[in-house]
Design a protein around this motif. Structure first.
Motif, PDB file in Angstrom:
ATOM      1  N   GLN A   1       0.837  -1.199   0.000  1.00 16.85           N
ATOM      2  CA  GLN A   1       0.000   0.000   0.000  1.00 16.85           C
ATOM      3  C   GLN A   1       0.877   1.255   0.000  1.00 16.85           C
ATOM      4  N   TYR A   2       1.935   1.232   0.765  1.00 14.06           N
ATOM      5  CA  TYR A   2       2.868   2.355   0.845  1.00 14.06           C
ATOM      6  C   TYR A   2       3.518   2.615  -0.519  1.00 14.06           C
ATOM      7  N   GLU A   3       3.972   1.551  -1.183  1.00 13.03           N
ATOM      8  CA  GLU A   3       4.614   1.680  -2.492  1.00 13.03           C
ATOM      9  C   GLU A   3       3.629   2.149  -3.561  1.00 13.03           C
ATOM     10  N   GLN A   4       2.401   1.628  -3.509  1.00 11.09           N
ATOM     11  CA  GLN A   4       1.380   2.026  -4.485  1.00 11.09           C
ATOM     12  C   GLN A   4       1.084   3.524  -4.369  1.00 11.09           C
ATOM     13  N   ALA A   5       1.031   4.007  -3.148  1.00  7.05           N
ATOM     14  CA  ALA A   5       0.786   5.437  -2.933  1.00  7.05           C
ATOM     15  C   ALA A   5       1.924   6.249  -3.568  1.00  7.05           C
ATOM     16  N   ALA A   6       3.157   5.875  -3.284  1.00  2.67           N
ATOM     17  CA  ALA A   6       4.309   6.600  -3.830  1.00  2.67           C
ATOM     18  C   ALA A   6       4.319   6.541  -5.355  1.00  2.67           C
ATOM     19  N   LYS A   7       4.012   5.383  -5.906  1.00  8.52           N
ATOM     20  CA  LYS A   7       3.993   5.193  -7.362  1.00  8.52           C
ATOM     21  C   LYS A   7       2.955   6.092  -8.029  1.00  8.52           C
ATOM     22  N   ASN A   8       1.852   6.356  -7.346  1.00  7.09           N
ATOM     23  CA  ASN A   8       0.773   7.181  -7.882  1.00  7.09           C
ATOM     24  C   ASN A   8       0.843   8.632  -7.409  1.00  7.09           C
ATOM     25  N   ASN A   9       2.005   9.032  -6.873  1.00 12.91           N
ATOM     26  CA  ASN A   9       2.226  10.407  -6.408  1.00 12.91           C
ATOM     27  C   ASN A   9       1.222  10.812  -5.325  1.00 12.91           C
ATOM     28  N   ILE A  10       0.965   9.886  -4.426  1.00 16.65           N
ATOM     29  CA  ILE A  10       0.036  10.102  -3.317  1.00 16.65           C
ATOM     30  C   ILE A  10       0.850  10.129  -2.029  1.00 16.65           C
ATOM     31  N   SER A  11       0.673  11.173  -1.253  1.00 15.41           N
ATOM     32  CA  SER A  11       1.374  11.300   0.027  1.00 15.41           C
ATOM     33  C   SER A  11       0.513  10.713   1.135  1.00 15.41           C
ATOM     34  N   LEU A  12       1.159  10.105   2.096  1.00 15.43           N
ATOM     35  CA  LEU A  12       0.471   9.637   3.293  1.00 15.43           C
ATOM     36  C   LEU A  12       0.820  10.602   4.414  1.00 15.43           C
ATOM     37  N   ILE A  13      -0.200  11.147   5.048  1.00 14.28           N
ATOM     38  CA  ILE A  13       0.024  12.056   6.172  1.00 14.28           C
ATOM     39  C   ILE A  13      -0.651  11.438   7.387  1.00 14.28           C
ATOM     40  N   PHE A  14       0.156  11.054   8.368  1.00 15.30           N
ATOM     41  CA  PHE A  14      -0.353  10.391   9.561  1.00 15.30           C
ATOM     42  C   PHE A  14      -0.700  11.428  10.630  1.00 15.30           C
ATOM     43  N   LYS A  15      -1.670  11.085  11.440  1.00 16.44           N
ATOM     44  CA  LYS A  15      -2.193  12.014  12.438  1.00 16.44           C
ATOM     45  C   LYS A  15      -1.111  12.512  13.387  1.00 16.44           C
ATOM     46  N   GLN A  16      -0.102  11.716  13.640  1.00 22.12           N
ATOM     47  CA  GLN A  16       0.943  12.137  14.576  1.00 22.12           C
ATOM     48  C   GLN A  16       2.011  13.020  13.929  1.00 22.12           C
ATOM     49  N   GLU A  17       1.861  13.334  12.630  1.00 20.47           N
ATOM     50  CA  GLU A  17       2.812  14.212  11.952  1.00 20.47           C
ATOM     51  C   GLU A  17       2.328  15.660  12.002  1.00 20.47           C
ATOM     52  N   ASN A  18       3.280  16.585  11.999  1.00 19.60           N
ATOM     53  CA  ASN A  18       2.891  17.993  12.099  1.00 19.60           C
ATOM     54  C   ASN A  18       2.304  18.551  10.805  1.00 19.60           C
ATOM     55  N   THR A  19       2.348  17.801   9.712  1.00 18.17           N
ATOM     56  CA  THR A  19       1.723  18.233   8.461  1.00 18.17           C
ATOM     57  C   THR A  19       0.245  17.840   8.393  1.00 18.17           C
ATOM     58  N   TYR A  20      -0.225  17.069   9.364  1.00 14.07           N
ATOM     59  CA  TYR A  20      -1.635  16.679   9.415  1.00 14.07           C
ATOM     60  C   TYR A  20      -2.458  17.934   9.719  1.00 14.07           C
ATOM     61  N   PRO A  21      -3.607  18.113   9.061  1.00 16.34           N
ATOM     62  CA  PRO A  21      -4.411  19.322   9.309  1.00 16.34           C
ATOM     63  C   PRO A  21      -4.738  19.505  10.795  1.00 16.34           C
ATOM     64  N   ARG A  22      -4.343  20.640  11.312  1.00 12.63           N
ATOM     65  CA  ARG A  22      -4.445  20.929  12.748  1.00 12.63           C
ATOM     66  C   ARG A  22      -5.868  20.801  13.281  1.00 12.63           C
ATOM     67  N   LEU A  23      -6.831  21.377  12.591  1.00 14.31           N
ATOM     68  CA  LEU A  23      -8.213  21.323  13.081  1.00 14.31           C
ATOM     69  C   LEU A  23      -8.787  19.912  13.006  1.00 14.31           C
ATOM     70  N   LEU A  24      -8.458  19.186  11.959  1.00 15.60           N
ATOM     71  CA  LEU A  24      -8.933  17.808  11.834  1.00 15.60           C
ATOM     72  C   LEU A  24      -8.368  16.939  12.958  1.00 15.60           C
ATOM     73  N   ALA A  25      -7.138  17.178  13.339  1.00 19.45           N
ATOM     74  CA  ALA A  25      -6.488  16.388  14.387  1.00 19.45           C
ATOM     75  C   ALA A  25      -7.187  16.525  15.735  1.00 19.45           C
ATOM     76  N   GLN A  26      -7.962  17.583  15.921  1.00 15.76           N
ATOM     77  CA  GLN A  26      -8.660  17.797  17.195  1.00 15.76           C
ATOM     78  C   GLN A  26      -9.878  16.891  17.366  1.00 15.76           C
ATOM     79  N   ILE A  27     -10.309  16.255  16.293  1.00 18.77           N
ATOM     80  CA  ILE A  27     -11.459  15.357  16.365  1.00 18.77           C
ATOM     81  C   ILE A  27     -10.983  14.001  16.875  1.00 18.77           C
ATOM     82  N   SER A  28     -11.648  13.457  17.877  1.00 22.51           N
ATOM     83  CA  SER A  28     -11.170  12.221  18.511  1.00 22.51           C
ATOM     84  C   SER A  28     -11.104  11.042  17.554  1.00 22.51           C
TER      85      SER A  28
END
Length: 194
Positions: free
Chosen positions: A66-93
């Motif tokens: 799944q990780y490789e397929q995302a990279a191959k299709n120019n899709i970034s994975l942004i995990f909730k614990q990363e600072n690039t995750y949308p700040r307001l969305l991260a506030q939702i439990s």
């Protein structure tokens, strides 16, 4: 903070595992500190909770695919614990633990307005949604909608028509590389480009 590739693969393994949803994933990371550490203790989890069934973990191979397929299709994975995750969305439990993103990720930093509505909108309703979206984009807001027929499409079209930097984000209910409805392929492509 950006997660290492190892931590991303470990996170995907947890997220692909039955019985681990967004809330459980969050609790496990809070308790163990990381997905990699959680995997070391996964066999004990069901038993400590009184369960008789062990977790059947998704394989490392499946997560890596799944990780490789995302990279191959120019899709970034942004995990909730990363600072690039949308700040307001991260506030939702129960916010999604991972976002699959195609296009410009910096739009998450902009103020946003959601414009959503009926799929069977009137001509006047669609015209109004386009106008509001364009005006808001001109004022520097990103327009967030669902890429559906009707009001959603009109909102994206209006934002893309902005003479300033077109700002729109499509939140999909499908995998990021599958366009639904297909009639919106043109808008999907333009959003990904801009």
């Amino acid at each position: 903070m950006e997660l290492s590739e190892t931590e991303k693969i470990s996170s995907l393994r947890l997220l692909l595992t039955d019985r681990i949803g967004p809330m459980t994933y969050g609790h496990l990371l809070d308790y163990y500190g990381s997905a990699t550490e959680t995997l070391k203790h996964i066999d004990d989890l069901a038993q400590s909770g009184g369960g008789k069934k062990k977790f059947v973990l998704a394989s490392e191979k499946a997560a890596y695919h799944q990780y490789e397929q995302a990279a191959k299709n120019n899709i970034s994975l942004i995990f909730k614990q990363e600072n690039t995750y949308p700040r307001l969305l991260a506030q939702i439990s129960d916010a999604p633990p991972v976002l699959f993103v195609k296009g410009n990720k910096t739009v998450f930093e902009k103020r946003g307005v959601a414009i959503v509505g009926t799929r069977n909108a009137s001509l006047n309703g669609k015209a109004l949604a386009r106008k509001i979206a364009c005006d808001l984009a001109e004022a520097g807001f990103q327009i967030v909608s669902g890429l559906a027929h009707g009001i959603d499409r009109a909102a994206h079209v209006g934002a893309l028509a902005s003479l300033k930097l077109p700002n729109t984000t499509a939140v999909l209910g499908t995998p990021v590389n599958e366009v639904y409805p297909l009639e919106n392929q043109d808008i999907y492509n333009e959003i990904a480009e801009k």
